[in-house]
Design an enzyme around this catalytic site. Structure first.
Site, PDB file in Angstrom:
ATOM      1  CD  GLU A  61       0.064   6.818  -2.825  1.00 42.53           C
ATOM      2  OE1 GLU A  61      -0.905   6.198  -3.291  1.00 42.53           O
ATOM      3  OE2 GLU A  61       0.510   6.633  -1.666  1.00 42.53           O
TER       4      GLU A  61
ATOM      5  CG  ASP B 155      -2.279   0.627   0.938  1.00 40.05           C
ATOM      6  OD1 ASP B 155      -2.425   1.265  -0.118  1.00 40.05           O
ATOM      7  OD2 ASP B 155      -3.188   0.470   1.772  1.00 40.05           O
TER       8      ASP B 155
ATOM      9  CG  ASP C   7     -16.598  12.947  -5.597  1.00 48.12           C
ATOM     10  OD1 ASP C   7     -15.376  12.854  -5.818  1.00 48.12           O
ATOM     11  OD2 ASP C   7     -17.071  13.494  -4.581  1.00 48.12           O
TER      12      ASP C   7
END
Length: 641
Positions: free
Chosen positions: A397, A394, A460
């Site tokens: 970033e 996971d 969204d």
């Protein structure tokens, strides 16, 4: 005969009511670049693109020739060099440290339809459907700020229906804005700005640079096929075949962080008892003694080896959720801090970050080879001790880096290089892993997961973004897409029956299936419809495996936009809720609950038969599929003539 004819013309005056060009560079037979006082004209046989250039130059600044590249203008505070490369023209701005500009900015006009760039929560297809405020173009957890942040699968690479591609060089400290300049709620420009501001960094004495390429071909497909290989690599293999054939079963949506060994075993038995196959069971959040410790909690998992052995005996492989954080209350934090393994500032002091499971945590610095090796070895030891098959990796970033950070690589590549180095580390564990970041890592043969989806129907981050997210990843060179959990993450409660079924059906022809919300918690109808999805997916697995292999030698994604077969037709260019599986299978998921009994489908050229009927229709055309019910999957196969 020389391939390039290059002519440089200096003219700051207006002659006969029109601006004479400042620069003209011809790159025969591909294109030419003409720069007048306001606009860069990129002209190719099929059209013309426009760039508003030099937007931060002082008013009245005049350029003089500087003898670099194929053409060059020096404005004292900055200079621009144009160089031809293959079917592209490279535009390179440089501003000196002393007496230079704080910002360089050019804006590409979004004429036609555009695709690519950053992953988005409202993933538009095409790009101009969703204007964006300015943000640093770095890999981020976009769910932390959906308005500003891009996602973890992001490349500064765009292609257009006009046969033009744009690629921004990695060393550019890129801030990106995609504004609506005329109030029509559509983006009109791709504004590329370079600034030496956080989260970017610059070595002392480094000039400010903004470098991008303009490339051309006949249409959007051809410009992608010719431009992508210039800047990126293809996968060097394919992911685990069992992951492609049978569903992954994750404990996340069912148990969240309340997981233990008995629940994992019960979860797996439910899969078998309800007649589903599996690729693996995935133990998600909160199995550790402390987040980042990489040790099973003895309270919740007293004998992890016995649990894994039991699951193996029942036909399951077992994977484990892993992340790059170490909370500061963990014993491993102290060790990693002492060894210099965590992200730190210029003074060498570890800097804390915060994430969804920790307000104060260290972030393992994967640009530090010793730190990466230590972190990976802990997981290898865990595998040896427990028999664990693989991992779900996971985060990763660069937005998780602390505000004040340093990395052990060239500053010009900060911070996105963090995601690249993270992927270099985790892919050592083989092709059975999954991750969620991609930046210059297309060559790794692993599944890249879509970031968590919301359990809604809308644009969204809901079901309506599933297909566009799939297409976006494929275009950027990440063909092995693992769609997020069927039905979404259920953060706001379990999805409705209809939403869950439609989500499963939308996944049927995608590269992989992942369940976490359990079908049998609805009713037998839902359970059987989901079993049918898994049967259909398994039936088409040979095609998926063949396309995965093809992706190692071709830029063609496994899952292709409709325009792949009709790159000049408006209906194909804007079709955002359907996709091709190879060239001979067209899938159009039902992604709405209002008026869901009919569906318009754009058929590319050729003869197409709707599944479950004998109806054959000649494309290109738009057909309306009627009498849709909950058990209807809409897809078409090419009829070979």
């Amino acid at each position: 005969m020389a391939r390039w004819l290059v002519v440089t013309v200096l003219a700051a005056a207006v002659t006969g009511g029109r601006c004479e060009p400042l620069v003209r560079v011809t790159n025969a037979p591909h294109n030419s670049l003409v720069m007048d006082a306001d606009t860069l004209h990129f002209i190719h046989p099929k059209g013309e693109a426009h760039v508003r250039w030099g937007l931060t130059l002082p008013e009245g600044a005049e350029g003089s020739p500087c003898g670099e590249g194929d053409s060059c203008l020096d404005f004292s505070v900055a200079k621009v060099v144009v160089t031809t490369e293959d079917h592209c023209q490279k535009v390179a701005w440089t501003s000196p440290v002393d007496g230079g500009l704080a910002e360089l900015r050019d804006c590409v006009l979004l004429e036609g339809h555009w695709y690519g760039g950053g992953q988005q929560a409202r993933q538009p297809w095409p790009l101009e459907k969703h204007p964006r405020k300015e943000t640093a173009f770095v890999t981020s957890d976009m769910l932390q700020d959906r308005v500003h942040l891009y996602g973890g699968v992001s490349e500064a690479y765009w292609v257009s229906s006009q046969g033009v591609a744009v690629r921004v060089e990695e060393q550019t400290p890129l801030f990106l804005r995609v504004p609506d300049t005329n109030g029509d709620f559509k983006a009109d420009e791709l504004c590329l700005s370079a600034r030496h501001e956080r989260p970017f960094a610059a070595a002392p004495g480094s000039p400010l640079t903004l470098t991008y390429f303009l490339c051309s071909a006949d249409d959007v497909r051809k410009v992608h096929e010719t431009t992508f290989p210039k800047f990126f690599s293809l996968p060097e293999g394919t992911p685990d075949s069992r992951m492609m054939q049978h569903p992954i079963w994750s404990t996340w949506a069912e148990y969240s962080a309340q997981v233990n060994d008995s629940r994992v075993l019960d979860f797996a038995r439910g899969v078998s008892e309800h007649g589903f196959n599996n690729s693996q069971v995935e133990i998600d959040d909160n199995w550790e003694t402390c987040y980042g410790e990489a040790v099973f909690s003895p309270d919740r998992f007293p004998d992890p080896r016995a649990m894994v052995d039991q699951l193996h005996s029942e036909g399951f492989r077992v994977t484990l959720w892993v992340h790059p954080f170490i909370n500061n209350n963990c014993p491993s934090f102290t060790f990693a801090d002492q060894q210099g393994y965590l992200a730190k500032d210029a003074s060498g002091t570890t800097q804390l970050t915060h994430w969804w499971n920790g307000k104060e945590a260290g972030l393992v610095d994967f640009t530090n080879a010793e730190a990466a090796a230590w972190w990976a070895q802990r997981l290898l030891d865990l595998q040896q001790q427990t028999g664990m098959d693989s991992f779900k990796f996971d985060a990763g970033e660069s937005s998780w880096l602390p505000e004040n950070y340093t990395l052990q690589v060239d500053e010009r590549f900060w911070p996105n290089i963090y995601s690249t180095k993270y992927m270099e580390t985790v892919t050592q564990f083989g092709n059975m892993i999954e991750a969620r970041v991609g930046h210059k890592t297309q060559h790794f043969p692993v599944f890249i997961r879509m970031l968590d989806k919301d359990s809604t129907w809308n644009y969204d981050n809901g079901l309506k973004t599933l297909v566009s997210s799939l297409l976006h990843s494929g275009l950027l060179g990440y063909p092995f897409v693992l769609p997020d959990m069927i039905g979404g993450n259920a953060y706001g409660g379990r999805p409705s029956k209809e939403l869950f079924v439609r989500w499963a059906q939308a996944n049927a022809f995608m590269p992989a299936l992942q369940f976490s919300v359990l079908p049998w918690e609805y009713d037998e109808e839902v359970t059987e419809l989901c079993r049918e999805v898994t049967r259909l997916h398994s039936e088409y697995t040979p095609l998926l495996l063949s396309l995965a292999q093809e992706a190692t030698i071709s830029v063609a994604p496994m899952m292709r936009p409709t325009w792949w077969l009709c790159p000049t037709l408006e209906e194909c260019l804007t079709a955002d809720q359907q996709f091709l599986v190879g060239d001979d299978l067209l899938v159009a998921p039902v992604v709405r609950y209002i008026n869901a009994h009919t569906l318009d489908v754009v058929l590319p050229p050729g003869e197409w038969q709707q599944a479950g009927t004998g109806t054959v229709t000649s494309g290109p055309t738009t057909v309306t599929v009627a009498n849709i019910t909950l058990n209807t999957l809409v897809y078409f196969t090419r009829v070979m003539v």
